[in-house]
Design a protein around this motif. Sequence first.
Motif, PDB file in Angstrom:
ATOM      1  N   TYR A 204       5.669   6.467  -1.708  1.00 14.74           N
ATOM      2  CA  TYR A 204       6.045   7.593  -0.852  1.00 14.74           C
ATOM      3  C   TYR A 204       4.790   8.382  -0.478  1.00 14.74           C
ATOM      4  N   ASP A 205       3.964   8.702  -1.481  1.00 19.83           N
ATOM      5  CA  ASP A 205       2.724   9.431  -1.219  1.00 19.83           C
ATOM      6  C   ASP A 205       1.755   8.612  -0.369  1.00 19.83           C
ATOM      7  N   LEU A 206       1.590   7.341  -0.723  1.00 15.05           N
ATOM      8  CA  LEU A 206       0.643   6.503   0.006  1.00 15.05           C
ATOM      9  C   LEU A 206       1.092   6.323   1.450  1.00 15.05           C
ATOM     10  N   ASN A 207       2.389   6.167   1.662  1.00 13.41           N
ATOM     11  CA  ASN A 207       2.899   6.028   3.016  1.00 13.41           C
ATOM     12  C   ASN A 207       2.664   7.303   3.826  1.00 13.41           C
ATOM     13  N   SER A 208       2.814   8.460   3.174  1.00  9.44           N
ATOM     14  CA  SER A 208       2.525   9.730   3.855  1.00  9.44           C
ATOM     15  C   SER A 208       1.062   9.775   4.294  1.00  9.44           C
ATOM     16  N   LEU A 209       0.174   9.319   3.414  1.00 10.04           N
ATOM     17  CA  LEU A 209      -1.252   9.292   3.727  1.00 10.04           C
ATOM     18  C   LEU A 209      -1.533   8.371   4.913  1.00 10.04           C
ATOM     19  N   HIS A 210      -0.954   7.181   4.876  1.00  8.38           N
ATOM     20  CA  HIS A 210      -1.176   6.215   5.959  1.00  8.38           C
ATOM     21  C   HIS A 210      -0.601   6.711   7.271  1.00  8.38           C
ATOM     22  N   LYS A 211       0.532   7.390   7.230  1.00  8.28           N
ATOM     23  CA  LYS A 211       1.131   7.920   8.459  1.00  8.28           C
ATOM     24  C   LYS A 211       0.252   8.992   9.095  1.00  8.28           C
ATOM     25  N   LEU A 212      -0.519   9.683   8.261  1.00  5.43           N
ATOM     26  CA  LEU A 212      -1.452  10.682   8.780  1.00  5.43           C
ATOM     27  C   LEU A 212      -2.699  10.036   9.382  1.00  5.43           C
ATOM     28  N   GLY A 213      -2.807   8.713   9.219  1.00  5.67           N
ATOM     29  CA  GLY A 213      -3.943   7.989   9.782  1.00  5.67           C
ATOM     30  C   GLY A 213      -5.109   7.810   8.835  1.00  5.67           C
ATOM     31  N   TYR A 214      -4.863   8.037   7.514  1.00  6.81           N
ATOM     32  CA  TYR A 214      -5.938   7.939   6.530  1.00  6.81           C
ATOM     33  C   TYR A 214      -5.721   6.767   5.580  1.00  6.81           C
ATOM     34  N   CYS A 215      -6.822   6.292   4.991  1.00  7.22           N
ATOM     35  CA  CYS A 215      -6.794   5.365   3.858  1.00  7.22           C
ATOM     36  C   CYS A 215      -7.252   6.137   2.620  1.00  7.22           C
ATOM     37  N   HIS A 216      -6.769   5.736   1.457  1.00 14.39           N
ATOM     38  CA  HIS A 216      -7.190   6.419   0.237  1.00 14.39           C
ATOM     39  C   HIS A 216      -8.603   6.005  -0.168  1.00 14.39           C
ATOM     40  N   LYS A 217      -8.854   4.711  -0.218  1.00 14.00           N
ATOM     41  CA  LYS A 217     -10.165   4.116  -0.494  1.00 14.00           C
ATOM     42  C   LYS A 217     -10.618   4.199  -1.951  1.00 14.00           C
ATOM     43  N   ASP A 218      -9.777   4.761  -2.818  1.00  6.69           N
ATOM     44  CA  ASP A 218     -10.117   4.796  -4.249  1.00  6.69           C
ATOM     45  C   ASP A 218      -8.819   4.802  -5.058  1.00  6.69           C
ATOM     46  N   PHE A 219      -7.952   3.844  -4.735  1.00 10.46           N
ATOM     47  CA  PHE A 219      -6.586   3.843  -5.246  1.00 10.46           C
ATOM     48  C   PHE A 219      -6.516   3.046  -6.546  1.00 10.46           C
ATOM     49  N   HIS A 220      -6.286   3.730  -7.650  1.00  5.49           N
ATOM     50  CA  HIS A 220      -6.159   3.062  -8.951  1.00  5.49           C
ATOM     51  C   HIS A 220      -5.304   3.913  -9.877  1.00  5.49           C
ATOM     52  N   SER A 221      -4.944   3.380 -11.030  1.00  8.26           N
ATOM     53  CA  SER A 221      -3.985   4.055 -11.910  1.00  8.26           C
ATOM     54  C   SER A 221      -4.538   5.339 -12.514  1.00  8.26           C
ATOM     55  N   GLY A 222      -5.842   5.506 -12.535  1.00 10.95           N
ATOM     56  CA  GLY A 222      -6.419   6.756 -13.022  1.00 10.95           C
ATOM     57  C   GLY A 222      -6.296   7.884 -12.019  1.00 10.95           C
ATOM     58  N   ASN A 223      -6.047   7.549 -10.755  1.00 13.93           N
ATOM     59  CA  ASN A 223      -5.881   8.543  -9.695  1.00 13.93           C
ATOM     60  C   ASN A 223      -4.415   8.781  -9.350  1.00 13.93           C
ATOM     61  N   ILE A 224      -3.514   8.312 -10.217  1.00 10.79           N
ATOM     62  CA  ILE A 224      -2.093   8.596 -10.082  1.00 10.79           C
ATOM     63  C   ILE A 224      -1.697   9.448 -11.279  1.00 10.79           C
ATOM     64  N   LEU A 225      -1.266  10.670 -11.031  1.00  8.94           N
ATOM     65  CA  LEU A 225      -0.975  11.631 -12.096  1.00  8.94           C
ATOM     66  C   LEU A 225       0.522  11.721 -12.346  1.00  8.94           C
ATOM     67  N   GLN A 226       0.888  11.917 -13.622  1.00 11.58           N
ATOM     68  CA  GLN A 226       2.283  11.998 -14.022  1.00 11.58           C
ATOM     69  C   GLN A 226       2.658  13.451 -14.304  1.00 11.58           C
ATOM     70  N   ILE A 227       3.670  13.952 -13.619  1.00 11.53           N
ATOM     71  CA  ILE A 227       4.240  15.272 -13.898  1.00 11.53           C
ATOM     72  C   ILE A 227       5.723  15.060 -14.122  1.00 11.53           C
ATOM     73  N   GLY A 228       6.161  15.204 -15.378  1.00 10.96           N
ATOM     74  CA  GLY A 228       7.525  14.819 -15.721  1.00 10.96           C
ATOM     75  C   GLY A 228       7.660  13.324 -15.539  1.00 10.96           C
ATOM     76  N   ASN A 229       8.706  12.901 -14.867  1.00  9.78           N
ATOM     77  CA  ASN A 229       8.895  11.482 -14.588  1.00  9.78           C
ATOM     78  C   ASN A 229       8.342  11.065 -13.240  1.00  9.78           C
ATOM     79  N   SER A 230       7.713  12.004 -12.526  1.00 13.24           N
ATOM     80  CA  SER A 230       7.265  11.715 -11.170  1.00 13.24           C
ATOM     81  C   SER A 230       5.757  11.494 -11.110  1.00 13.24           C
ATOM     82  N   PRO A 231       5.328  10.416 -10.487  1.00  8.62           N
ATOM     83  CA  PRO A 231       3.899  10.192 -10.273  1.00  8.62           C
ATOM     84  C   PRO A 231       3.450  10.782  -8.935  1.00  8.62           C
ATOM     85  N   TYR A 232       2.203  11.221  -8.881  1.00 11.75           N
ATOM     86  CA  TYR A 232       1.637  11.773  -7.650  1.00 11.75           C
ATOM     87  C   TYR A 232       0.261  11.161  -7.413  1.00 11.75           C
TER      88      TYR A 232
END
Length: 448
Positions: A204-232
């Motif tokens: 959901y987050d990555l798709n939002s980024l791509h829809k804005l016309g951007y690439c993340h370019k550093d996408f890995h599990s250390g850059n995905i944060l957990q708050i409760g049961n939801s990742p960001y």
Amino acid sequence: MGTELSKLKISDNHKNCSYCNKPFTEELWCKECDPCRIMEGWSSGNSVIDKFIKDTMYNEKNKTDYVDEFLEWVPFDKFTDIKEIGEGGFAKVYSATWIDGKSAYEYINGNWEKQEPKSIKVALKRLNGSQNISDKYLNELKIHWEISNKNGLKFYGLTKYPETKEFMMIMNFAYEGSLRSSLSNNFNNTMWENKIDRLFYILYDLNSLHKLGYCHKDFHSGNILQIGNSPYVSDFGLSGPANEQKSDDRVVYGVMPYIAPEVLNGESYTSSSDIYSVGIIMAELSSGRPPFYNNKHDLSLSLAICIGLRPEFGKGTPEFYKKLAYKCMNANPNERPTAEELKNIFDFWDDSIKGKNDEIEEFGYKGKEIKAAFEEADKEIPNISTSYEKNSDAVYTSRAFTFSNSLPKPVNSSIITSYVNNEVCDSRLIDLKVSNSIQLRDTDDEIK
């Protein structure tokens, strides 16, 4: 939000609104731009940052009833219990208590009234070398703000580290840490329903980024944060336009196991390169281990990735899950699915696990077949060992790699080709190893 000195300077030197340059309606107040009276009386000391923050305040003014979705400039002395909790390639992260907490205003009897402040725990991200803000850092701030407004990781405002004068982002604190630490600490209690749910929100987050016309370019599990049961998805320091061309200096940034082979080989980064990283994360969620933990992250590994090496999956992983992950990790970027397609697939799988799609067939499988496969996979999770001995040269923080010679053109291994052609129909796990016949020359000169 500011000091008496900054108020004095504005009062003495400016009779006009600092945003629209029209005369103040009242002292230090432009009612047109600033109905909540939050724009004046403070300064970050940097006009670019001031304008960026005030833009978010101005855009918020058109809302009614309740206002809190704007950035703030917060003096550093408003934070206590500051502790360093992490360091990446481009920033240090601290936990802190924000004494006043996020400002919010409610429209009562024709006036905007500030709500009672409440202290909150936040993360402070100190941007290395940001004393004189550059386009690079402003780009990260703008992207994170846009994603924050699309239900992403909350970005509250900015402050300044007094010792170095570097700017710091104020963000929601991730109590459960990163996806990587969550898997390390709780893998055997994480069932497939939770894994698919996480993948949906990640996409959901990555798709939002791509829809804005951007690439993340550093996408890995250390850059995905957990708050409760939801990742960001977090850390947009390397993010940029999808059509931005790579320079010819052969410098590649990131965490090597997650970098797409075409990027390692010198091609421009695209949104499909992020999708490759999603495939690596899918394997990591399956096995509970970071990719290529037992390999040196050097030229030898980059060469192996280009000729088809991919991470292993955990025992019992459904075949259709592996097939989708391999599709994401295809050596040909044009064969990878989009973030939108992946989000929809994970959404269907999640509903199927919950028993909502028993007789509905999408993406080649009925809901009841998907549910049964993940229920069987759950039975294997307690039997999967996540203990491992990491190679001392396996590095999971972002860094720069410099290649002086071209790597081979990326190709798929036989295992990926088998899955693509629907030839794999059992639970075989083929452990791809780098051939001992590969001869590397002047390795130390090839990569730094």
